[in-house]
Motif scaffolding. Structure first.
Motif, PDB file in Angstrom:
ATOM      1  N   LEU A   1      -0.851  -8.816   2.039  1.00 33.04           N
ATOM      2  CA  LEU A   1      -0.077  -7.753   1.399  1.00 33.04           C
ATOM      3  C   LEU A   1      -0.015  -6.503   2.271  1.00 33.04           C
ATOM      4  CD1 LEU A   1      -1.024  -7.961  -2.382  1.00 33.04           C
ATOM      5  CD2 LEU A   1       1.160  -8.457  -1.318  1.00 33.04           C
ATOM      6  N   LYS A   2      -1.120  -6.159   2.936  1.00 36.44           N
ATOM      7  CA  LYS A   2      -1.126  -5.003   3.835  1.00 36.44           C
ATOM      8  C   LYS A   2      -0.144  -5.198   4.981  1.00 36.44           C
ATOM      9  CE  LYS A   2      -5.838  -3.415   3.011  1.00 36.44           C
ATOM     10  NZ  LYS A   2      -7.182  -3.259   3.580  1.00 36.44           N
ATOM     11  N   ILE A   3      -0.095  -6.411   5.508  1.00 39.17           N
ATOM     12  CA  ILE A   3       0.839  -6.708   6.606  1.00 39.17           C
ATOM     13  C   ILE A   3       2.279  -6.611   6.101  1.00 39.17           C
ATOM     14  CG2 ILE A   3       1.638  -8.522   8.168  1.00 39.17           C
ATOM     15  CD1 ILE A   3      -1.319  -9.493   8.224  1.00 39.17           C
ATOM     16  N   ALA A   4       2.537  -7.139   4.905  1.00 41.16           N
ATOM     17  CA  ALA A   4       3.891  -7.119   4.357  1.00 41.16           C
ATOM     18  C   ALA A   4       4.374  -5.700   4.085  1.00 41.16           C
ATOM     19  CB  ALA A   4       3.939  -7.940   3.073  1.00 41.16           C
ATOM     20  N   VAL A   5       3.492  -4.848   3.603  1.00 38.26           N
ATOM     21  CA  VAL A   5       3.880  -3.477   3.289  1.00 38.26           C
ATOM     22  C   VAL A   5       4.075  -2.648   4.552  1.00 38.26           C
ATOM     23  CG1 VAL A   5       3.079  -1.386   2.123  1.00 38.26           C
ATOM     24  CG2 VAL A   5       2.785  -3.577   1.029  1.00 38.26           C
ATOM     25  N   SER A   6       3.460  -3.023   5.647  1.00 40.18           N
ATOM     26  CA  SER A   6       3.559  -2.247   6.882  1.00 40.18           C
ATOM     27  C   SER A   6       4.911  -2.407   7.578  1.00 40.18           C
ATOM     28  CB  SER A   6       2.440  -2.649   7.841  1.00 40.18           C
ATOM     29  OG  SER A   6       2.645  -3.980   8.303  1.00 40.18           O
ATOM     30  N   VAL A   7       5.712  -3.381   7.186  1.00 37.36           N
ATOM     31  CA  VAL A   7       7.028  -3.586   7.807  1.00 37.36           C
ATOM     32  C   VAL A   7       7.993  -2.527   7.284  1.00 37.36           C
ATOM     33  CG1 VAL A   7       8.950  -5.212   7.997  1.00 37.36           C
ATOM     34  CG2 VAL A   7       6.614  -6.046   8.085  1.00 37.36           C
ATOM     35  N   PRO A   8       8.796  -1.906   8.161  1.00 37.71           N
ATOM     36  CA  PRO A   8       9.733  -0.875   7.717  1.00 37.71           C
ATOM     37  C   PRO A   8      10.788  -1.437   6.756  1.00 37.71           C
ATOM     38  CG  PRO A   8       9.660  -0.992  10.119  1.00 37.71           C
ATOM     39  CD  PRO A   8       8.797  -2.073   9.606  1.00 37.71           C
ATOM     40  N   GLY A   9      11.099  -0.684   5.714  1.00 37.76           N
ATOM     41  CA  GLY A   9      12.118  -1.076   4.748  1.00 37.76           C
ATOM     42  C   GLY A   9      11.589  -1.752   3.505  1.00 37.76           C
ATOM     43  N   VAL A  10      10.305  -2.093   3.468  1.00 40.46           N
ATOM     44  CA  VAL A  10       9.732  -2.794   2.317  1.00 40.46           C
ATOM     45  C   VAL A  10       9.508  -1.799   1.185  1.00 40.46           C
ATOM     46  CG1 VAL A  10       7.727  -4.064   1.459  1.00 40.46           C
ATOM     47  CG2 VAL A  10       8.645  -4.563   3.710  1.00 40.46           C
ATOM     48  N   GLU A  11      10.050  -2.127   0.005  1.00 37.34           N
ATOM     49  CA  GLU A  11       9.864  -1.284  -1.183  1.00 37.34           C
ATOM     50  C   GLU A  11       8.866  -1.889  -2.160  1.00 37.34           C
ATOM     51  OE1 GLU A  11      13.740  -0.785  -2.826  1.00 37.34           O
ATOM     52  OE2 GLU A  11      14.462   0.324  -1.087  1.00 37.34           O
ATOM     53  N   ARG A  12       8.771  -3.232  -2.200  1.00 40.73           N
ATOM     54  CA  ARG A  12       7.870  -3.883  -3.136  1.00 40.73           C
ATOM     55  C   ARG A  12       7.361  -5.168  -2.520  1.00 40.73           C
ATOM     56  NH1 ARG A  12       7.494  -7.628  -7.264  1.00 40.73           N
ATOM     57  NH2 ARG A  12       9.486  -8.611  -6.812  1.00 40.73           N
ATOM     58  N   ALA A  13       6.073  -5.433  -2.692  1.00 41.47           N
ATOM     59  CA  ALA A  13       5.467  -6.680  -2.215  1.00 41.47           C
ATOM     60  C   ALA A  13       4.555  -7.202  -3.317  1.00 41.47           C
ATOM     61  CB  ALA A  13       4.676  -6.453  -0.935  1.00 41.47           C
ATOM     62  N   ALA A  14       4.577  -8.532  -3.506  1.00 45.18           N
ATOM     63  CA  ALA A  14       3.763  -9.139  -4.550  1.00 45.18           C
ATOM     64  C   ALA A  14       3.389 -10.554  -4.152  1.00 45.18           C
ATOM     65  CB  ALA A  14       4.523  -9.157  -5.871  1.00 45.18           C
ATOM     66  N   LEU A  15       2.303 -11.057  -4.751  1.00 48.84           N
ATOM     67  CA  LEU A  15       1.885 -12.439  -4.552  1.00 48.84           C
ATOM     68  C   LEU A  15       2.401 -13.256  -5.729  1.00 48.84           C
ATOM     69  CD1 LEU A  15      -1.778 -11.888  -3.380  1.00 48.84           C
ATOM     70  CD2 LEU A  15       0.167 -12.537  -1.978  1.00 48.84           C
ATOM     71  N   THR A  16       3.076 -14.353  -5.435  1.00 50.58           N
ATOM     72  CA  THR A  16       3.622 -15.202  -6.484  1.00 50.58           C
ATOM     73  C   THR A  16       3.203 -16.642  -6.223  1.00 50.58           C
ATOM     74  OG1 THR A  16       5.685 -15.473  -5.250  1.00 50.58           O
ATOM     75  CG2 THR A  16       5.616 -13.703  -6.873  1.00 50.58           C
ATOM     76  N   GLY A  17       3.621 -17.512  -7.088  1.00 46.04           N
ATOM     77  CA  GLY A  17       3.279 -18.921  -6.955  1.00 46.04           C
ATOM     78  C   GLY A  17       2.070 -19.265  -7.811  1.00 46.04           C
ATOM     79  N   GLU A  18       1.846 -20.569  -8.017  1.00 42.05           N
ATOM     80  CA  GLU A  18       0.723 -21.013  -8.844  1.00 42.05           C
ATOM     81  C   GLU A  18      -0.618 -20.658  -8.222  1.00 42.05           C
ATOM     82  OE1 GLU A  18       1.037 -25.113  -9.790  1.00 42.05           O
ATOM     83  OE2 GLU A  18       3.030 -24.897 -10.664  1.00 42.05           O
ATOM     84  N   GLU A  19      -0.716 -20.789  -6.911  1.00 38.03           N
ATOM     85  CA  GLU A  19      -1.969 -20.499  -6.216  1.00 38.03           C
ATOM     86  C   GLU A  19      -1.961 -19.126  -5.555  1.00 38.03           C
ATOM     87  OE1 GLU A  19      -2.769 -23.715  -3.576  1.00 38.03           O
ATOM     88  OE2 GLU A  19      -2.435 -25.222  -5.127  1.00 38.03           O
ATOM     89  N   ARG A  20      -0.992 -18.293  -5.911  1.00 40.38           N
ATOM     90  CA  ARG A  20      -0.803 -16.970  -5.295  1.00 40.38           C
ATOM     91  C   ARG A  20      -0.769 -17.077  -3.781  1.00 40.38           C
ATOM     92  NH1 ARG A  20      -4.115 -12.309  -7.900  1.00 40.38           N
ATOM     93  NH2 ARG A  20      -5.144 -12.602  -5.916  1.00 40.38           N
ATOM     94  N   ASP A  21       0.066 -17.992  -3.299  1.00 38.40           N
ATOM     95  CA  ASP A  21       0.163 -18.194  -1.863  1.00 38.40           C
ATOM     96  C   ASP A  21       1.550 -17.850  -1.315  1.00 38.40           C
ATOM     97  OD1 ASP A  21       1.419 -20.241  -3.148  1.00 38.40           O
ATOM     98  OD2 ASP A  21       0.565 -21.843  -1.921  1.00 38.40           O
ATOM     99  N   HIS A  22       2.416 -17.305  -2.153  1.00 33.18           N
ATOM    100  CA  HIS A  22       3.727 -16.850  -1.713  1.00 33.18           C
ATOM    101  C   HIS A  22       3.745 -15.324  -1.704  1.00 33.18           C
ATOM    102  CE1 HIS A  22       4.817 -20.968  -2.911  1.00 33.18           C
ATOM    103  NE2 HIS A  22       5.806 -20.838  -2.040  1.00 33.18           N
ATOM    104  N   VAL A  23       4.166 -14.739  -0.600  1.00 31.22           N
ATOM    105  CA  VAL A  23       4.329 -13.288  -0.508  1.00 31.22           C
ATOM    106  C   VAL A  23       5.810 -13.010  -0.764  1.00 31.22           C
ATOM    107  CG1 VAL A  23       4.133 -11.261   0.954  1.00 31.22           C
ATOM    108  CG2 VAL A  23       2.458 -13.084   1.158  1.00 31.22           C
ATOM    109  N   GLU A  24       6.093 -12.267  -1.820  1.00 27.99           N
ATOM    110  CA  GLU A  24       7.474 -11.928  -2.191  1.00 27.99           C
ATOM    111  C   GLU A  24       7.692 -10.457  -1.875  1.00 27.99           C
ATOM    112  OE1 GLU A  24       9.513 -11.500  -6.392  1.00 27.99           O
ATOM    113  OE2 GLU A  24       9.042 -13.604  -5.909  1.00 27.99           O
ATOM    114  N   VAL A  25       8.688 -10.174  -1.042  1.00 24.05           N
ATOM    115  CA  VAL A  25       8.941  -8.824  -0.555  1.00 24.05           C
ATOM    116  C   VAL A  25      10.378  -8.447  -0.904  1.00 24.05           C
ATOM    117  CG1 VAL A  25       9.033  -7.391   1.501  1.00 24.05           C
ATOM    118  CG2 VAL A  25       7.328  -9.169   1.331  1.00 24.05           C
TER     119      VAL A  25
END
Length: 132
Positions: A21-45
């Protein structure tokens, strides 16, 4: 253009999830990041003008394995317009505004001068006319 990016990342513990999540939020332009999926293994940005390839490469470099699952456009739902019980009063018509003309400066490079001529119809000023 708002877009939604889903990336599958190999994550085994909560520390890995927070790191992703820290890596996903550090990318320019990202407004929202979340973990999804049954095992919380999908990063949704979600965000504007996010480079999905750059984000996936960062996750691959800092995490074990990452696969770009989908990139889609986020569409805003159109709210239904609320009907007004009373029609709004019509505003008074506006007075016409004065128009200011801008005259171009004369050209100084071999332009012929402008001549104005008045054309007079001889029948128009005939004194023998009975109507006038």
């Amino acid at each position: 253009m708002k877009q939604k990016i889903v990336i599958w990342v190999l994550m085994t513990c909560d520390k890995c999830r927070s790191k992703a999540l820290k890596i996903a939020v550090s990318v320019p332009g990202v407004e929202r990041a979340a973990l999804t999926g049954e095992e919380r293994d999908h990063v949704e940005v979600e965000g504007d003008c996010i480079d999905s390839v750059k984000l996936t490469r960062r996750l691959r470099k800092n995490m074990a394995h990452a696969v770009l699952v989908s990139v889609s456009e986020v569409k805003k739902p159109n709210p239904a317009p609320k009907p007004d019980p009373k029609p709004a009063p019509k505003p008074a018509p506006k007075q016409p505004e004065l128009v200011r003309c801008v005259v171009a400066p004369p050209c100084y490079h071999a332009c012929p001068p402008c001549h104005c001529c008045e054309v007079v119809d001889s029948n128009m000023y005939d004194p023998s006319c009975t109507i006038l």
